[in-house]
Design an enzyme around this catalytic site. Structure first.
Site, mmCIF file in Angstrom:
data_model
loop_
_atom_site.group_PDB
_atom_site.id
_atom_site.type_symbol
_atom_site.label_atom_id
_atom_site.label_comp_id
_atom_site.label_asym_id
_atom_site.label_seq_id
_atom_site.Cartn_x
_atom_site.Cartn_y
_atom_site.Cartn_z
ATOM 1 N N ASP A 111 -16.741 26.096 3.054
ATOM 2 C CA ASP A 111 -16.343 24.759 3.548
ATOM 3 C C ASP A 111 -15.037 24.013 2.918
ATOM 4 O O ASP A 111 -14.804 23.059 3.223
ATOM 5 C CB ASP A 111 -17.625 23.678 3.065
ATOM 6 C CG ASP A 111 -18.944 24.138 3.664
ATOM 7 O OD1 ASP A 111 -18.861 25.029 4.703
ATOM 8 O OD2 ASP A 111 -19.759 23.634 3.417
ATOM 9 N N LYS A 163 -21.225 14.932 -13.656
ATOM 10 C CA LYS A 163 -21.083 13.388 -13.630
ATOM 11 C C LYS A 163 -20.648 12.621 -14.822
ATOM 12 O O LYS A 163 -21.562 11.886 -15.377
ATOM 13 C CB LYS A 163 -22.159 12.637 -12.889
ATOM 14 C CG LYS A 163 -22.719 13.263 -11.335
ATOM 15 C CD LYS A 163 -23.683 12.549 -10.755
ATOM 16 C CE LYS A 163 -23.430 13.012 -9.173
ATOM 17 N NZ LYS A 163 -24.105 14.424 -9.020
ATOM 18 N N ASP A 219 -13.303 19.153 0.737
ATOM 19 C CA ASP A 219 -14.680 20.023 1.275
ATOM 20 C C ASP A 219 -15.080 19.266 2.510
ATOM 21 O O ASP A 219 -15.044 18.175 2.746
ATOM 22 C CB ASP A 219 -15.686 19.692 0.214
ATOM 23 C CG ASP A 219 -17.318 20.331 0.819
ATOM 24 O OD1 ASP A 219 -17.286 20.825 1.993
ATOM 25 O OD2 ASP A 219 -18.119 20.704 -0.267
#
Lengths: 361, 424
Positions: A111, A163, A219
């Site tokens: 992608d 994260k 992406d």
């Protein structure tokens, strides 16, 4: 050299487009997503065998890949997983193909779109001589991603932080790797995440290096990002191959137009528009930041911003479409309607406005 | 010798001045002068009266004198001058007199039935038929009635008739429960005999209210509420009769109902004023259905107009513009490729290229022949209801934006799209 492309499943994130066409064959800037990668692999790194890791078989994809084998003079194999194997399992499944020789091989998420640095990756990988190289790209808000912490000068990866709440790095995994065949000893034929289960171990052992990607990266697995990716790609074309972009009256900024597309009088096309083959844009149409796929027809005086218009769709007169409206294949939008963030399934005829984002079954 | 009185409805009790429900459009022009189907709302009344009378006509107008730049007196007298249309004069209330007060001070004309209309209705005004009914059987009061569905009838004056004689047996204004599906159209025929009961009411009200000591507050001593004080009081006494019509009829309370009334009147022009309807002409715009275009308006040939579009004086409509179910007022400019649907574009406003101005119609249910415009409150549960979009006077809409279900107050320059908002 070989390359394994993780094509995966049904491409649900890119529906409704992927209800008609397998995701690798959806045109991104007038070329199937997959071909952007395959052509770059062939041209930049001399790859002569591409393995597609697919979790569902599609006749359309197989047929198209046969044609590309002939056109590019390479071998294209399909490696079909019977059950989802994550991002690492497909490597184990394709073990035999990947170990036909001792060359390092590429692994790519299907992608992503960027100015693929395949030659530089090979060079970088040979230079550090360890098992794996991953390409990283800088992001503005690292707290949304898993980041890569690596040595500034060598690129050796220390660790991965998911994260991060405090800044540790602004580099994220760009979904492009190069591995020596020995990496396959680490992977079992079972559902496995390469990012979470394989990479941390390799990093700990000093076997994993990060190469920073210059230039743009996106992406494009979802419509919103697909459009952002298109803008970045067209801007990159402006710098590298400006002759491929369209210019003339009514053309604003970076616009890619297939030679067979027709544009009427008094239009404003662009910035950031790609018009596919056989697209017809009638008089007085304004299109910004849109992808219009093969055979679509936009009737006069309509206004489109941030939309993907599916194959052979027909948009009526004085239609306003915006906010990532996506029309599947062969959708008909009646005259004078307003579509705000509508996601319209294939072969649907729309006779009423969609003032708030929703899916039209 | 016939006389007509056009009265304004409204100002019931301590309400704000007339026309507030018509804001922001009534900031610029008194509501009766707002153009519906290309001509001032009240001109439809005048033309209807002129057809049956060919003589004098009174205007009844509270507080606002319809003079000055918007003056009816001058412009109407001149536009009707010499064409056999009625002479008319104003009566101005110096204090609110109620809906019946306008009738009362008129000096008795000998033996003349007098049509009276409230100005904020849209109708085909079957005054001829009413006069005919009156000739056959004279009664002091003849009301025009039409039908409404059960729910909506509660918003109107409800009439119970004797179906044989059409005598009004019972009259109640805006009942809270269902009374009758026959509603009062606000169009009356009064014979001179009607003035006596009116005078009685006037005197009784004055006495009562002086006794109350409440003469300072409304209703003042001089008011006559035609509905409550007269119709309700006199029903069932052989004085009030109803003439039923199934012709067009609607109230014009809000801007949304003006758009609906415009459709009714434009449709009626096919019979009454075919010359007012635009036609397809070589080099002219594409016309779909009933469209009025003022002769001074400039409309590009690639524009597509209709149905129900009225283009005012000096308006500019650019190439590739689409207009449907809309009123464009004096001096407005619609630039190329704009799309205007279910909207009113105010005087001197500008809409930029590829902009979209769209409203949501609240027309009566087309599948219910008795349905009327619904009560027209802007909000429900604190939320702005989707309704037609209104651009006030001299509003500027930039290119390519969307203005959906919104009301833009005058002299506003917008810089982005708006949906479901009132923009101050």
């Amino acid at each position: 050299m070989k390359a394994l492309i993780l094509v995966g499943g049904y491409g649900t994130r890119l529906r409704p487009l992927t209800l008609s066409t397998p995701k690798p064959l959806v045109d991104f800037c007038n070329k199937p997503i997959l071909l952007h990668q395959v052509e770059a692999l062939v041209k930049k790194a001399g790859v002569n065998h591409v393995i597609l890791a697919v979790s569902y078989m599609s006749e359309m994809l197989e047929k198209e890949m046969k044609e590309q084998e002939l056109r590019l003079g390479i071998r294209i194999s399909m490696s079909h997983e019977q059950e989802p194997l994550g991002t690492a399992g497909p490597l184990a499944l394709a073990r035999e193909l990947l170990t036909e020789n001792s060359d390092p091989f590429f692994v790519l998420n299907s992608d992503i779109i960027c100015d693929f640095p395949f030659a530089a990756m090979v060079q970088f990988h040979r230079h550090h001589g360890q098992e794996g190289t991953i390409v990283v790209t800088k992001v503005e808000e690292p707290s949304k991603y898993g980041v890569v912490v690596s040595e500034a000068d060598t690129g050796r990866i220390h660790r991965f932080v998911e994260k991060p709440q405090v800044f540790v790095s602004n580099k994220i995994n760009a979904g492009m790797y190069i591995f020596s065949p020995s990496v396959l000893q680490r992977i079992q034929l079972q559902p496995t995440s390469i990012e979470k289960e394989i990479f941390p171990v390799m990093a700990k052992e000093g076997q994993l290096y990060a190469m920073e990607l210059p230039g743009f990266w996106m992406d494009i697995g979802q419509p919103k990002d697909f459009l952002t990716g298109m803008c970045l790609f067209l801007q990159s074309l402006r710098q590298t191959q400006p002759e491929r972009l369209c210019s003339g009256p009514g053309i604003v900024g970076n616009v890619l137009v297939d030679p067979s597309a027709r544009i009427g009088q008094n239009c404003s096309i662009g910035p950031n528009v790609s018009l596919g083959p056989d697209v017809v844009v009638e008089d007085g149409v304004c299109i910004k930041r849109c992808t219009v796929l093969r055979g679509a027809h936009i009737r006069s005086h309509s206004w489109l911003d941030s939309c993907i218009v599916g194959w052979s769709s027909r948009v009526g007169q004085w239609v306003r479409m915006e906010n990532v409206t996506v029309l599947g294949e062969d959708v008909i939008v009646g005259d004078e309607l307003y579509l705000n963030g509508a996601s319209v399934l294939p072969h649907k005829s729309i006779g009423e406005s969609v003032p708030e984002p929703r899916i039209i079954m | 010798m016939l006389k007509a009185v056009l009265g304004r409805r409204g100002a019931q009790g301590p309400l704000p001045p007339p026309g507030t429900r018509f804001r922001p459009l009534s900031f610029e022009v008194p509501k009766p002068l707002f153009p519906v189907a290309g001509v001032p709302m009240i001109q439809h009344h005048i033309e209807a009266c002129a057809q049956v009378m060919g003589n004098s006509l009174g205007f009844y107008q509270a507080r606002w004198a319809l003079t000055g730049s918007w003056g009816l007196g001058g412009s109407y007298q001149s536009s009707f001058g010499g064409s056999g249309l009625p002479g008319f004069r104003y009566l101005q209330e110096f204090a609110p007199l109620g809906t019946g007060g306008s009738i009362f001070p008129e000096p008795d004309p000998a033996g003349v039935p007098k049509p009276s209309c409230l100005k904020d209705v849209c109708s085909d005004f079957p005054l001829g038929a009413m006069l005919e009914a009156h000739r056959r059987q004279p009664h002091p009061f003849l009301l025009l009635g039409t039908t409404a569905n059960r729910t909506q009838s509660l918003n109107y004056g409800c009439i119970v008739e004797n179906p044989e004689t059409h005598e009004v047996l019972h009259y109640v204004e805006k009942p809270s429960t269902f009374v009758s599906d026959i509603i009062n159209c606000g169009i009356y025929l009064f014979s001179p005999e009607a003035l006596k009961p009116l005078r009685d009411v006037f005197q009784r009200n004055q006495q009562d209210r002086q006794l109350d000591g409440s003469s300072g507050s409304w209703p003042g001593a001089g008011t006559i509420r035609l509905e409550q004080d007269v119709f309700t009081a006199l029903s069932g006494q052989g004085q009030i009769y109803v003439h039923l019509t199934d012709g067009i009829w609607s109230q014009i309370k809000s801007a949304g109902s003006a758009l609906y009334a415009s459709r009714l009147y434009l449709n009626r022009y096919q019979v009454t004023h075919p010359e007012r309807l635009a036609e397809l002409a070589p080099g002219g715009p594409c016309i779909r259905g009933n469209v009025y275009i003022h002769p001074t308006a400039k409309v590009a040939s690639s524009a597509v107009l209709g149905p129900n579009v009225s283009i005012g004086e000096g308006v500019t409509v650019g190439e590739g513009v689409r207009l449907r179910e809309s009123i464009v007022l004096h001096g407005a400019t619609l630039q190329e490729h704009t799309c205007v649907l279910h909207s009113i574009v105010g005087w001197g406003s500008t809409v930029g290229r590829w902009a979209r101005v769209e409203g949501t119609p609240n027309d009566p249910n087309p599948n219910d022949p008795r349905a009327r415009m619904d009560s027209e409150s802007l909000f429900r549960d604190g939320k702005l209801l989707p309704a037609i979009t209104i651009l006030g006077c001299r509003v500027r809409i930039p290119a390519e934006v969307l203005i959906l279900n919104s009301i833009v107050l005058p002299h506003k320059e917008l810089s982005r799209s708006f949906t479901n908002q009132i923009i101050l």
